[in-house]
Write an enzyme that holds these catalytic residues in place. Structure first.
Site, PDB file in Angstrom:
ATOM      1  N   ASP A 229      16.247   0.156 -35.703  1.00  0.00           N
ATOM      2  CA  ASP A 229      16.319   0.046 -37.159  1.00  0.00           C
ATOM      3  C   ASP A 229      16.994   1.274 -37.762  1.00  0.00           C
ATOM      4  O   ASP A 229      17.791   1.157 -38.707  1.00  0.00           O
ATOM      5  CB  ASP A 229      14.914  -0.099 -37.747  1.00  0.00           C
ATOM      6  CG  ASP A 229      14.297  -1.463 -37.478  1.00  0.00           C
ATOM      7  OD1 ASP A 229      15.026  -2.363 -37.020  1.00  0.00           O
ATOM      8  OD2 ASP A 229      13.087  -1.623 -37.721  1.00  0.00           O
TER       9      ASP A 229
ATOM     10  N   GLU B 219      22.194  -7.401 -35.952  1.00  0.00           N
ATOM     11  CA  GLU B 219      22.968  -6.158 -35.986  1.00  0.00           C
ATOM     12  C   GLU B 219      24.414  -6.399 -36.411  1.00  0.00           C
ATOM     13  O   GLU B 219      25.294  -5.589 -36.149  1.00  0.00           O
ATOM     14  CB  GLU B 219      22.932  -5.474 -34.618  1.00  0.00           C
ATOM     15  CG  GLU B 219      23.596  -6.236 -33.489  1.00  0.00           C
ATOM     16  CD  GLU B 219      22.674  -7.217 -32.794  1.00  0.00           C
ATOM     17  OE1 GLU B 219      23.001  -7.618 -31.660  1.00  0.00           O
ATOM     18  OE2 GLU B 219      21.626  -7.592 -33.373  1.00  0.00           O
TER      19      GLU B 219
END
Length: 299
Positions: A193, A219
């Site tokens: 993250d 992503e």
């Protein structure tokens, strides 16, 4: 209220400061209800403000059908007035086309172009804070603070229509972090993250204000480039690839690095009026970059 828009504003500004114009010293604001900038709020300056596509417009709306200098707003002792500037498609207040300066009341809806509707209201600082919170939750990805996929697809639809109508260029970059699963598996999901959020900030600072950077999913990040043809878009993709390659994310005492693969598509050479076609072309280019060994740009 006369048609003279150039009279002195000193008295008006005095009324605004003393809270006699509007309510409780509130400032007039326009919030975009529909159109490519849905959710955006424009705080109107004292005196006059321009609505339109031009760079000097205080309320800059880039939607199809909006003229460069579309309408003008003006504070007066009677409140805020809007006047059409001989725009191509006209200016409407609550569904009625205006032909003379028209006073705006709280909650009035102003339509310009074909798809853009703005809501007028007086706001104070508390209203602004509340609105910004709602806007963030509706349009932004909570982790990266980038625009979310819903906003991206709506904006792409508007940009594609604009590009086709005006015969201008439009490019789309699709970026995917290479071996992102290895980052999560080796350092934990919080580290992943942190990498994704850091990359989002880096990308957001590296493009123009008018470009749209959004989290497409997982992503994967998308960048919409208005009026940029595919060759300079490809060059930008290469610059962003090198920038990410040099980016370090500090997490838990470790310095984390990753690379990205980038796919580029644009009109021209692609000819389409369907958003899915443009997204699909960029996504296929992204997979070609992955197949070519990652950490590269393909189109």
């Amino acid at each position: 209220m006369g048609d003279d828009w150039d009279e002195d504003t000193t008295a008006t500004e005095s009324l605004l400061v003393n809270g006699e114009l509007g309510a409780d010293r509130k400032r007039g604001c326009l919030t975009v209800l529909t159109g490519s900038a849905t959710g955006a709020m424009f705080k109107l300056p004292r005196g006059t403000a321009m609505i339109g596509r031009a760079h000097d417009a205080e309320v800059r709306i880039l939607d199809d059908g909006v003229s460069r200098h579309h309408a003008r707003l003006r504070y007066d002792t009677g409140g805020l007035w809007v006047s059409d500037l001989d725009s191509r498609n006209g200016t409407f207040v609550n569904g009625n086309k205006i032909t003379a300066p028209t006073a705006l009341q709280n909650g009035d809806k102003v339509q310009i172009g074909g798809t853009t509707v703005l809501r007028f209201a007086y706001h104070d600082e508390l209203d602004d804070s509340f609105h910004e919170g709602l806007l963030s939750s509706a349009l932004r990805d909570p982790l990266t603070k980038l625009f979310n996929k819903r906003y991206l697809m709506d904006r792409l639809d508007s940009e594609l229509k604009f590009a086709n109508r005006h015969k201008t260029s439009l490019s789309l970059l699709m970026l995917d972090i290479d071996h992102f699963k290895a980052v999560n598996d080796g350092h934990g999901h919080l580290a992943g993250d942190a990498v994704l959020a850091n990359f989002a900030q880096v990308l957001g600072r590296a493009v123009r204000n008018e470009d749209v950077v959004a989290r497409f999913g997982g992503e994967e990040i998308a960048i919409v480039l208005r009026a940029i043809s595919i060759d300079p878009a490809f060059a930008l993709g290469e610059r962003l690839r090198r920038l990410i390659e040099l980016t370090v994310t500090e997490f838990g005492g470790s310095q984390l690095r990753a690379t990205v693969s980038i796919g580029v598509a644009g009109i021209p050479p692609l000819r389409t009026e369907v958003v899915a076609d443009l997204v699909g072309a960029a996504d296929r280019a992204l997979y070609r970059a992955k197949d070519a060994g990652r950490n590269c740009v393909m189109r």
